[in-house]
Scaffold this active site. Structure first.
Site, short mmCIF file in Angstrom:
data_model
loop_
_atom_site.label_atom_id
_atom_site.label_comp_id
_atom_site.label_asym_id
_atom_site.label_seq_id
_atom_site.Cartn_x
_atom_site.Cartn_y
_atom_site.Cartn_z
N GLU A 23 -12.38 -61.76 34.37
CA GLU A 23 -13.59 -61.87 33.52
C GLU A 23 -13.82 -63.32 33.10
O GLU A 23 -14.00 -63.63 31.92
CB GLU A 23 -13.46 -60.94 32.31
CG GLU A 23 -13.33 -59.49 32.74
CD GLU A 23 -13.41 -58.48 31.60
OE1 GLU A 23 -13.04 -58.83 30.47
OE2 GLU A 23 -13.84 -57.34 31.86
N GLU A 49 -12.64 -52.70 37.83
CA GLU A 49 -12.50 -52.14 36.49
C GLU A 49 -13.71 -51.29 36.16
O GLU A 49 -14.84 -51.77 36.20
CB GLU A 49 -12.41 -53.22 35.40
CG GLU A 49 -11.03 -53.78 35.19
CD GLU A 49 -10.95 -54.71 33.99
OE1 GLU A 49 -11.55 -54.39 32.94
OE2 GLU A 49 -10.28 -55.74 34.11
C1 BGP Z 1 -11.69 -55.73 30.13
C2 BGP Z 1 -10.35 -56.33 30.41
C3 BGP Z 1 -9.24 -55.39 30.49
C4 BGP Z 1 -9.41 -54.08 29.75
C5 BGP Z 1 -10.81 -53.57 29.61
C6 BGP Z 1 -11.03 -52.51 28.57
O1 BGP Z 1 -12.42 -56.63 29.39
O2 BGP Z 1 -10.34 -57.08 31.60
O3 BGP Z 1 -8.09 -56.12 30.27
O4 BGP Z 1 -8.55 -53.82 28.75
O5 BGP Z 1 -11.73 -54.58 29.37
O6 BGP Z 1 -11.14 -53.08 27.30
P1 BGP Z 1 -10.43 -52.52 26.03
O7 BGP Z 1 -8.97 -52.52 26.35
O8 BGP Z 1 -10.77 -53.48 24.93
O9 BGP Z 1 -10.99 -51.18 25.81
#
Ligand code: BGP
Length: 494
Positions: free
Chosen positions: A183, A386
């Site tokens: 990201e 993701e």
């Molecule tokens: C993204 C990241 C991840 C992940 C996901 C979910 O921004 O790359 O590392 O965790 O989001 O976010 P969260 O864990 O805050 O729900």
């Protein structure tokens, strides 16, 4: 028409959210080790007047769950076996830079760190999973931030080159898909977890903020580092491919209505939050709208002509991204940010959000929209690395978790991925975020769970760390083992 034959099915995690063992086998802290959540306003850092330096200052009253994570460092064999049980043919995780170069600026790597990842990748390959490896998932060694200010110092480009050279040589033939920075577009709105710490006296009370000059110098240096990664990979392991990793939820920014200012505002939001760096990584150009910001804010970074050429000559080979939700641009509503993407006005056409307290709008059509948009813009293969849903869940009296919401979420998103494939978009694969519960990136807690596999660890740090399957485990397995055919058949019937 089904999903492509070599479609990569699997899931994604990150070292800093899963491994734990934060100071084991020579590893030193990385930036997220001192933060409870990447959006944290009070990271464990303090300016020391006497030494004239930033230093780690963890809060003794708070629980840094990521320090033990889900103990993936010691339990990866069990976890990978569970993933293999669902038929994964690909698995994404990251390398914690600080396991390889604990401070980041050493001459020689730490063999124990290399050995850990070698064993991990060998195990994935043995189980038939393609390793998809992020080189930095919010994991810049802390020392590089406190000593150099992180990515706004161009010496990091050299340290990065050393790091990736070591990895490409060591894992040649084992890792075919590398992602540079997780990201990476968040570098501008969340500079700290992305590896920039201000050395400007104006920001000594707030380590989460930086000057415009530092922000954009960091942006430029990261663009150069990305291009070097592509070049070094081509030289050392020409069979491997390097992709970008962009948080792309904001690409789906919809205008509130047809007011031209909202239409233009929505387009600019997508560019200013996501595409401004994707354009550099994929098209090899620093876009004009970025240069305009530099002119207007008087923050043009120092640049080197050969490096501008390097950025042009070495774009990435594929576009990988996270997508969680869309947003709506309304000129009268302010745009907030969190890990899932941008949050502007409420979209009256979307039926659901994820349950409170997260309330992320659920928009499966958005993934089809961005796949088409991005493929049209960059003309390179797309890779969903993701997508998922975080829920608060605990086993019922029978020890079971019935996560229908998650199953519906995945089904609807895959349906739109499939539509995008029919639209002609080249999609490499779908890696669900958090196939096993991990520590949340945004809030640093355990109770926000994404997994098909439940991990008994609670917010207060208690729990046996035991793993158990949720209902969605079999559901996802069926999709993978039929290469999505079961879903396609179901959709065709309707
Ligand atoms: C993204 C990241 C991840 C992940 C996901 C979910 O921004 O790359 O590392 O965790 O989001 O976010 P969260 O864990 O805050 O729900």
């Amino acid at each position: 028409m089904s999903f492509p034959k070599n479609f990569m099915w699997g899931g994604a995690i990150a070292a800093n959210q899963a491994e734990g063992a934060w100071l084991e086998d020579g590893k030193k802290p990385n930036i997220t080790d001192v933060m409870i959540g990447i959006g944290s306003k009070d990271p464990g850092l303090k300016w020391n007047e006497e030494t004239g330096k930033w230093e780690m200052a963890l809060d003794p009253d708070r629980k840094y769950l990521s320090h033990e994570g889900i103990d993936f460092y010691h339990r990866y064999k069990e976890d990978l076996a569970l993933m293999a049980g669902m038929g994964f043919n690909a698995f994404r995780t990251s390398i914690a830079w600080g396991r390889i170069f604990p401070d980041g600026d050493e001459e020689e790597p730490n063999e124990a760190g290399l050995k850990f990842y070698e064993d991990l990748f060998d195990e994935m390959l043995r189980l038939g999973m393609e390793p998809v490896i992020t080189l930095s998932h919010y994991e810049t060694p802390l020392h590089l931030l406190t000593e150099y200010g992180g990515w706004s110092d161009r010496r990091l480009i050299e340290y990065w080159k050393r790091y990736v050279t070591v990895l490409f040589n060591r894992f040649k033939g084992k890792v075919k898909y590398w992602l540079t920075f997780n990201e990476v577009n968040n570098i501008c709105r969340m500079p700290l977890p992305n590896g920039i710490l201000s050395l400007d006296p104006a920001f000594r009370n707030n380590p989460a903020d930086i000057s415009e000059k530092e922000r954009w110098q960091g942006y430029y240096n990261i663009c150069v580092a990305n291009a070097w990664t592509v070049k070094l990979c081509k030289e050392i392991d020409p069979d491997a491919k390097v992709g970008c990793m962009i948080s792309s939820s904001s690409v789906a920014t919809y205008p509130m209505n047809c007011d031209p200012e909202n239409v233009l505002g929505a387009y600019n939001n997508a560019r200013n939050i996501s595409l401004f760096i994707a354009d550099a990584f994929c098209k090899g150009i620093i876009p004009g709208y970025v240069k305009r910001i530099w002119r207007e804010k008087n923050c043009t970074p120092e640049m080197v002509e050969e490096e501008i050429q390097l950025i042009k000559d070495y774009p990435v080979s594929f576009y990988s991204f996270s997508y969680y939700m869309s947003t709506v641009y309304d000129k009268n509503v302010s745009m907030k940010m969190h890990t899932g993407g941008a949050a502007g006005a409420k979209n009256p056409y979307l039926k659901e959000t994820s349950p409170a307290p997260y309330n992320w709008p659920v928009d499966p059509t958005g993934i089809r929209y961005i796949l088409n948009f991005l493929y049209d813009r960059y003309n390179i293969p797309m890779f969903i690395v993701e997508n998922g849903i975080g829920l608060i869940e605990e086993p019922d009296e029978n020890g079971e978790i019935h996560d229908e919401f998650r199953q519906r979420y995945i089904k609807e998103h895959l349906r739109n991925v499939h539509e995008a494939i029919l639209d002609g978009v080249e999609v490499m694969g779908y890696l669900y975020w958090g196939p096993i519960d991990v520590v949340s990136a945004g809030t640093g807690e355990m109770k926000k769970r994404y997994g098909f596999v439940y991990v008994d660890r609670q917010n207060d740090g208690s729990g046996t760390l035991e793993r158990s399957k949720k209902e969605s485990y079999e559901f996802y397995k069926e999709i993978i083992t039929s290469n999505g055919e079961n879903l396609v058949k179901e959709w065709e019937k309707k």
